[in-house]
Design a protein around this motif. Sequence first.
Motif, PDB file in Angstrom:
ATOM      1  N   THR A 113      14.556   7.515 -70.098  1.00  0.00           N
ATOM      2  CA  THR A 113      15.118   8.870 -70.023  1.00  0.00           C
ATOM      3  C   THR A 113      14.041   9.895 -69.694  1.00  0.00           C
ATOM      4  O   THR A 113      14.254  10.811 -68.875  1.00  0.00           O
ATOM      5  CB  THR A 113      15.789   9.217 -71.362  1.00  0.00           C
ATOM      6  OG1 THR A 113      16.766   8.227 -71.673  1.00  0.00           O
ATOM      7  CG2 THR A 113      16.455  10.579 -71.293  1.00  0.00           C
ATOM      8  N   LEU A 114      12.863   9.755 -70.330  1.00  0.00           N
ATOM      9  CA  LEU A 114      11.758  10.686 -70.094  1.00  0.00           C
ATOM     10  C   LEU A 114      11.262  10.613 -68.654  1.00  0.00           C
ATOM     11  O   LEU A 114      10.988  11.642 -68.026  1.00  0.00           O
ATOM     12  CB  LEU A 114      10.608  10.385 -71.062  1.00  0.00           C
ATOM     13  CG  LEU A 114       9.399  11.314 -71.002  1.00  0.00           C
ATOM     14  CD1 LEU A 114       9.805  12.741 -71.311  1.00  0.00           C
ATOM     15  CD2 LEU A 114       8.313  10.856 -71.981  1.00  0.00           C
ATOM     16  N   ASN A 115      11.170   9.400 -68.132  1.00  0.00           N
ATOM     17  CA  ASN A 115      10.751   9.256 -66.726  1.00  0.00           C
ATOM     18  C   ASN A 115      11.742   9.937 -65.795  1.00  0.00           C
ATOM     19  O   ASN A 115      11.361  10.584 -64.814  1.00  0.00           O
ATOM     20  CB  ASN A 115      10.620   7.779 -66.376  1.00  0.00           C
ATOM     21  CG  ASN A 115       9.427   7.141 -67.078  1.00  0.00           C
ATOM     22  OD1 ASN A 115       8.455   7.817 -67.381  1.00  0.00           O
ATOM     23  ND2 ASN A 115       9.506   5.845 -67.345  1.00  0.00           N
ATOM     24  N   ASN A 116      13.014   9.800 -66.149  1.00  0.00           N
ATOM     25  CA  ASN A 116      14.023  10.464 -65.325  1.00  0.00           C
ATOM     26  C   ASN A 116      13.871  11.983 -65.388  1.00  0.00           C
ATOM     27  O   ASN A 116      13.970  12.685 -64.377  1.00  0.00           O
ATOM     28  CB  ASN A 116      15.422  10.044 -65.788  1.00  0.00           C
ATOM     29  CG  ASN A 116      15.684   8.563 -65.535  1.00  0.00           C
ATOM     30  OD1 ASN A 116      15.098   7.974 -64.612  1.00  0.00           O
ATOM     31  ND2 ASN A 116      16.559   7.948 -66.338  1.00  0.00           N
ATOM     32  N   ALA A 121      11.999  17.169 -63.250  1.00  0.00           N
ATOM     33  CA  ALA A 121      11.154  18.355 -63.376  1.00  0.00           C
ATOM     34  C   ALA A 121      10.246  18.517 -62.159  1.00  0.00           C
ATOM     35  O   ALA A 121      10.033  19.637 -61.669  1.00  0.00           O
ATOM     36  CB  ALA A 121      10.321  18.269 -64.648  1.00  0.00           C
ATOM     37  N   GLU A 122       9.679  17.408 -61.693  1.00  0.00           N
ATOM     38  CA  GLU A 122       8.833  17.480 -60.502  1.00  0.00           C
ATOM     39  C   GLU A 122       9.632  17.967 -59.296  1.00  0.00           C
ATOM     40  O   GLU A 122       9.147  18.780 -58.496  1.00  0.00           O
ATOM     41  CB  GLU A 122       8.216  16.116 -60.217  1.00  0.00           C
ATOM     42  CG  GLU A 122       7.152  15.704 -61.246  1.00  0.00           C
ATOM     43  CD  GLU A 122       6.601  14.329 -60.982  1.00  0.00           C
ATOM     44  OE1 GLU A 122       7.186  13.638 -60.091  1.00  0.00           O
ATOM     45  OE2 GLU A 122       5.627  13.926 -61.648  1.00  0.00           O
TER      46      GLU A 122
END
Length: 515
Positions: A113-116, A121-122
């Motif tokens: 989830t954080l990678n997503n 965000a990027e």
Amino acid sequence: MLTMPWYSWIVIAVTAVVCFLLGFLYRKKIAEREIQSAEEEAKRIINESIKTAESKKREALVEAKEEIHKSRSEYEREEKARRSELQKQERRLQQKEESLDRKTDAIEKKSETLNNKIAAAEAQQQEIAQIKKGQLEMLEKISGFSIEDAKAYLIDNVKDDVTHEMAMKVKEIEAQYKEEADSRARDIIATAIQRCAADHASEVTVSVVALPNDEMKGRIIGREGRNIRSIETLTGCDLIIDDTPETITVSSFDPVRREVARLALEKLIQDGRIHPARIEEMIAKAQREVNATIKAEGERAVFETNIHGLNPEIIKLLGRMRYRTSYGQNVLNHSIEVSHIAGLLASELGVDVNIAKRAGLLHDIGKAIDHEVEGSHVSIGVDIARKYHESEAVIHCIEAHHNDVEPHTVEACLVQAADAISASRPGARRENIENYVKRLEKLEEISKSFPGISSSYAIQAGREIRIMVKPEEVSEDKMVLLARDIAKKIEDELTYPGQIKVHVLRETKAVDYAK
């Protein structure tokens, strides 16, 4: 005597042998019966011992079997308990493994989830950067400023605002701390000065001897000048006899010699007999009187300041300062006053009063012999104090009272302050007119060295400098900083008594004519 026949002897002998044999046989029979009885008793004991041993053996076997059974039972119980504990630990480990597996799965899901979210965000940052770039380009077109021009414009505006805020803050902080410091310092110094009732009038020491008439000048000169030569030789002073009516001036770099010559002349004039022998006698008498006065004045100074343990030679040097002046101020009275003020300041601040008073009394001790020894009165005073084993704290105060070294004790700073207070009293000292004019010129020169100054005037006898600035070059905010910079430069480059007020004025004028 009757003699027995020989056969009687034979009968007796046979009877004795038979008796012996019968006794031997009887004892043998008795011994056999005892041996038989002992053997039977031995057999009985052995049988009983065998029976007892077998019984004990059976009992030991039974006890051993019971002990073995008991040990086996305990071992089986312990084994069962260990097996149960191992089973519990296995169950707990299994539960922990299951919990760790669940946590690992949750972490993996969160990481995914954080990678997503990071990727999103990027992407948003890239989109924001594109939007920002487009907006900047649009702003540049609308405003007509490039980014660098806009930065310079904002920096100029912020600089003006910061300068204003800094000036206001500096002014506020200076006013606050100055008010607090002035109030505290004023209380301490006022208390010290009020408690020190020293005479602050300037003492003018002039070596002028009054004559009853001008005829006395000729008698003092003597035939072919022998009297005046004798006086000058014995005292080491020059007698100046000019057209001034009824006065003779005594000139010498040594104030003690000058005092001896003055006293001797007064005694000679009073006595009326003026010749070389009488001159020598009067000068010797005047020398004794001056020495007694020096000792008495030194003891008076020690008594007034209540300082004990001074070397007798230092007391004499203190007395010599009775005839020494600095800018018209008597050095001994000045030293006594500095001692009192330094002690009172020390008591107000809670530091060592004895060191402050002792150093205040001895701070100018070098002036007693500065005309005899090369060097400044500070270095001479330090050498004198070391010679007569004064403490390092007192020596440091003497050495630092004119900032020859940096003061690192409170007592040294107090001696500096007390010295300045005593010297700057109204009328305490006279300043050479040439030095006074140079100081005022230097004060105005320092003020004019800053940009934006139109004119400057030293007023109040150099206690205040009034500076006019150019209003188009110096703003109101910069005036505060300019006054601070000028005051700092005056402190660094000038030596002056008391304090100097820096007054910066800015005036804007508008002139028009009605026609």
